[in-house]
Write a protein that holds these residues in place. Structure first.
Motif, PDB file in Angstrom:
ATOM      1  N   ILE A  78       0.845  -1.191   0.000  1.00  0.00           N
ATOM      2  CA  ILE A  78       0.000   0.000   0.000  1.00  0.00           C
ATOM      3  C   ILE A  78       0.884   1.245   0.000  1.00  0.00           C
ATOM      4  N   LEU A  79       0.435   2.244  -0.737  1.00  0.00           N
ATOM      5  CA  LEU A  79       1.102   3.549  -0.775  1.00  0.00           C
ATOM      6  C   LEU A  79       0.112   4.584  -0.277  1.00  0.00           C
ATOM      7  N   ARG A  80       0.453   5.265   0.811  1.00  0.00           N
ATOM      8  CA  ARG A  80      -0.386   6.344   1.319  1.00  0.00           C
ATOM      9  C   ARG A  80       0.092   7.654   0.697  1.00  0.00           C
ATOM     10  N   LEU A  81      -0.753   8.231  -0.136  1.00  0.00           N
ATOM     11  CA  LEU A  81      -0.433   9.513  -0.767  1.00  0.00           C
ATOM     12  C   LEU A  81      -0.773  10.669   0.162  1.00  0.00           C
ATOM     13  N   LYS A  82      -1.545  10.368   1.190  1.00  0.00           N
ATOM     14  CA  LYS A  82      -1.827  11.310   2.273  1.00  0.00           C
ATOM     15  C   LYS A  82      -1.455  10.592   3.563  1.00  0.00           C
ATOM     16  N   ALA A  83      -0.669  11.231   4.399  1.00  0.00           N
ATOM     17  CA  ALA A  83      -0.060  10.543   5.543  1.00  0.00           C
ATOM     18  C   ALA A  83      -1.075   9.866   6.443  1.00  0.00           C
ATOM     19  N   ASP A  84      -2.220  10.508   6.689  1.00  0.00           N
ATOM     20  CA  ASP A  84      -3.208   9.946   7.610  1.00  0.00           C
ATOM     21  C   ASP A  84      -4.365   9.281   6.880  1.00  0.00           C
ATOM     22  N   ALA A  85      -4.157   8.888   5.640  1.00  0.00           N
ATOM     23  CA  ALA A  85      -5.226   8.263   4.861  1.00  0.00           C
ATOM     24  C   ALA A  85      -5.683   6.968   5.525  1.00  0.00           C
ATOM     25  N   TYR A  86      -7.009   6.798   5.602  1.00  0.00           N
ATOM     26  CA  TYR A  86      -7.552   5.574   6.205  1.00  0.00           C
ATOM     27  C   TYR A  86      -7.493   4.423   5.214  1.00  0.00           C
ATOM     28  N   ALA A  87      -7.080   3.272   5.709  1.00  0.00           N
ATOM     29  CA  ALA A  87      -7.116   2.045   4.918  1.00  0.00           C
ATOM     30  C   ALA A  87      -7.593   0.924   5.819  1.00  0.00           C
ATOM     31  N   PRO A  88      -8.289  -0.073   5.264  1.00  0.00           N
ATOM     32  CA  PRO A  88      -8.699  -1.223   6.086  1.00  0.00           C
ATOM     33  C   PRO A  88      -7.490  -1.809   6.805  1.00  0.00           C
ATOM     34  N   PHE A  89      -7.703  -2.178   8.060  1.00  0.00           N
ATOM     35  CA  PHE A  89      -6.585  -2.601   8.884  1.00  0.00           C
ATOM     36  C   PHE A  89      -6.006  -3.935   8.418  1.00  0.00           C
ATOM     37  N   VAL A  90      -4.754  -4.123   8.774  1.00  0.00           N
ATOM     38  CA  VAL A  90      -4.094  -5.403   8.520  1.00  0.00           C
ATOM     39  C   VAL A  90      -4.746  -6.466   9.406  1.00  0.00           C
ATOM     40  N   PRO A  91      -4.957  -7.692   8.917  1.00  0.00           N
ATOM     41  CA  PRO A  91      -5.517  -8.748   9.778  1.00  0.00           C
ATOM     42  C   PRO A  91      -4.730  -8.881  11.075  1.00  0.00           C
ATOM     43  N   THR A  92      -5.459  -8.928  12.188  1.00  0.00           N
ATOM     44  CA  THR A  92      -4.822  -8.926  13.500  1.00  0.00           C
ATOM     45  C   THR A  92      -4.977 -10.239  14.254  1.00  0.00           C
ATOM     46  N   HIS A  93      -5.905 -11.099  13.822  1.00  0.00           N
ATOM     47  CA  HIS A  93      -6.196 -12.313  14.568  1.00  0.00           C
ATOM     48  C   HIS A  93      -6.195 -13.550  13.664  1.00  0.00           C
ATOM     49  N   SER A  94      -5.801 -14.659  14.235  1.00  0.00           N
ATOM     50  CA  SER A  94      -6.096 -15.957  13.636  1.00  0.00           C
ATOM     51  C   SER A  94      -7.287 -16.547  14.395  1.00  0.00           C
ATOM     52  N   ILE A  95      -7.955 -17.508  13.782  1.00  0.00           N
ATOM     53  CA  ILE A  95      -9.151 -18.100  14.374  1.00  0.00           C
ATOM     54  C   ILE A  95      -8.923 -19.591  14.582  1.00  0.00           C
ATOM     55  N   GLY A  96      -9.259 -20.064  15.773  1.00  0.00           N
ATOM     56  CA  GLY A  96      -9.185 -21.487  16.073  1.00  0.00           C
ATOM     57  C   GLY A  96     -10.546 -22.013  16.463  1.00  0.00           C
ATOM     58  N   ALA A  97     -10.761 -23.299  16.251  1.00  0.00           N
ATOM     59  CA  ALA A  97     -12.013 -23.955  16.628  1.00  0.00           C
ATOM     60  C   ALA A  97     -11.686 -25.227  17.394  1.00  0.00           C
ATOM     61  N   GLY A  98     -12.132 -25.276  18.631  1.00  0.00           N
ATOM     62  CA  GLY A  98     -11.979 -26.482  19.439  1.00  0.00           C
ATOM     63  C   GLY A  98     -13.309 -27.199  19.539  1.00  0.00           C
ATOM     64  N   ALA A  99     -13.266 -28.510  19.776  1.00  0.00           N
ATOM     65  CA  ALA A  99     -14.482 -29.318  19.760  1.00  0.00           C
ATOM     66  C   ALA A  99     -14.691 -30.027  21.091  1.00  0.00           C
ATOM     67  N   LEU A 100     -15.842 -29.781  21.685  1.00  0.00           N
ATOM     68  CA  LEU A 100     -16.271 -30.545  22.862  1.00  0.00           C
ATOM     69  C   LEU A 100     -17.216 -31.630  22.369  1.00  0.00           C
ATOM     70  N   VAL A 101     -16.734 -32.872  22.388  1.00  0.00           N
ATOM     71  CA  VAL A 101     -17.494 -34.009  21.866  1.00  0.00           C
ATOM     72  C   VAL A 101     -17.712 -34.976  23.026  1.00  0.00           C
ATOM     73  N   ILE A 102     -18.970 -35.157  23.423  1.00  0.00           N
ATOM     74  CA  ILE A 102     -19.294 -36.002  24.577  1.00  0.00           C
ATOM     75  C   ILE A 102     -20.188 -37.151  24.133  1.00  0.00           C
ATOM     76  N   ASN A 103     -19.795 -38.347  24.553  1.00  0.00           N
ATOM     77  CA  ASN A 103     -20.569 -39.553  24.294  1.00  0.00           C
ATOM     78  C   ASN A 103     -20.947 -40.141  25.644  1.00  0.00           C
ATOM     79  N   GLU A 104     -22.203 -39.894  26.061  1.00  0.00           N
ATOM     80  CA  GLU A 104     -22.665 -40.251  27.407  1.00  0.00           C
ATOM     81  C   GLU A 104     -21.790 -39.530  28.433  1.00  0.00           C
TER      82      GLU A 104
END
Length: 245
Positions: free
Chosen positions: A78-104
């Motif tokens: 990205i090139l900012r032609l104006k110093a304070d130009a707004y741009a969508p932020f850089v990704p900040t998080h990764s996402i994890g999914a844990g599984a609670l699997v219960i059998n009885e």
């Protein structure tokens, strides 16, 4: 030649599709575009280069572009032609999914080669690009244990900062219903063990982490947030989870 289209942030997206310019020509063409859009009072310029176009990266950075985000096969600058130009932020998080699997009264747990503790934990892993959270939990459970499941609900979440590569991590805890019982470990180098363990035995084992114990003891009977039954055809949302009335 390079072309560009306007974006929603008073900027332009420079297209490098089918670009096969030598370095001096690319540099002159890119500079001409920068001069042109500066005259048009644009604030930003986006430039995405593929792995095969990596020779253009030092040319772009010499003209003021900085790195914004990166995938395996491409990098966006990205090139900012104006110093304070707004741009969508850089990704900040990764996402994890844990599984609670219960059998009885038994819970499905694993021990993997990368974990920090010596005990067992819930199956799960990273949510891939363009993958639903619910799908990731089902997929990771099957890949790690061979157990087939159906998604029921999201029953909790957690956040960890400075997880990997300076990013934070959001961890969704999903409740899954098992539809098979026999464990099959397909990658013994990653998954050292997988077992159905009595809940009481798991909670009494000092080798298991307090976090996993808290999840199992607190959330085993929780219904959680269910998949929305609303028609999402006209929405930009892919997955919505709502509490019960």
């Amino acid at each position: 030649m390079l072309t560009y289209v306007e974006d929603a942030f008073n900027g332009v997206i420079i297209s490098t599709a089918l670009t096969d310019l030598d370095a001096p020509t690319f540099s002159l063409t890119l500079k001409d575009i920068i001069d042109e859009i500066t005259g048009l009072k644009k604030q930003l310029a986006w430039l995405t280069l593929t792995h095969e176009q990596a020779q253009y990266i030092p040319i772009a950075t010499a003209l003021g572009f900085v790195f914004h985000n990166c995938l395996e096969h491409e990098i966006t600058l990205i090139l900012r032609l104006k110093a304070d130009a707004y741009a969508p932020f850089v990704p900040t998080h990764s996402i994890g999914a844990g599984a609670l699997v219960i059998n009885e009264q038994q819970v499905l747990v694993v021990k993997d080669a990368a974990q920090e503790s010596s005990g067992f934990k819930l199956p799960g892993g990273h949510v891939e690009l363009n993958e639903d959270i619910s799908e990731a939990a089902v997929r990771e459970t099957f890949e790690e244990t061979g157990i087939k499941t159906e998604f029921e609900s999201i029953i909790g979440l957690g956040c960890r900062h400075q997880y990997r590569f300076g990013k934070s991590n959001i961890y969704f805890i999903c409740k899954l219903k098992p539809t098979s019982h026999d464990i099959v470990i397909s990658d013994p180098k990653e998954i050292l063990a997988a077992e159905w363990v009595d809940i009481a035995v798991f909670l009494a084992d000092e080798n298991n982490s307090p976090f996993n114990k808290m999840i199992i003891s607190s959330l085993s009977d929780t219904k959680g947030l269910l998949h929305s039954q609303f028609n999402l055809a006209n929405s930009n949302k892919r997955e919505v989870f709502l509490g019960q009335q």
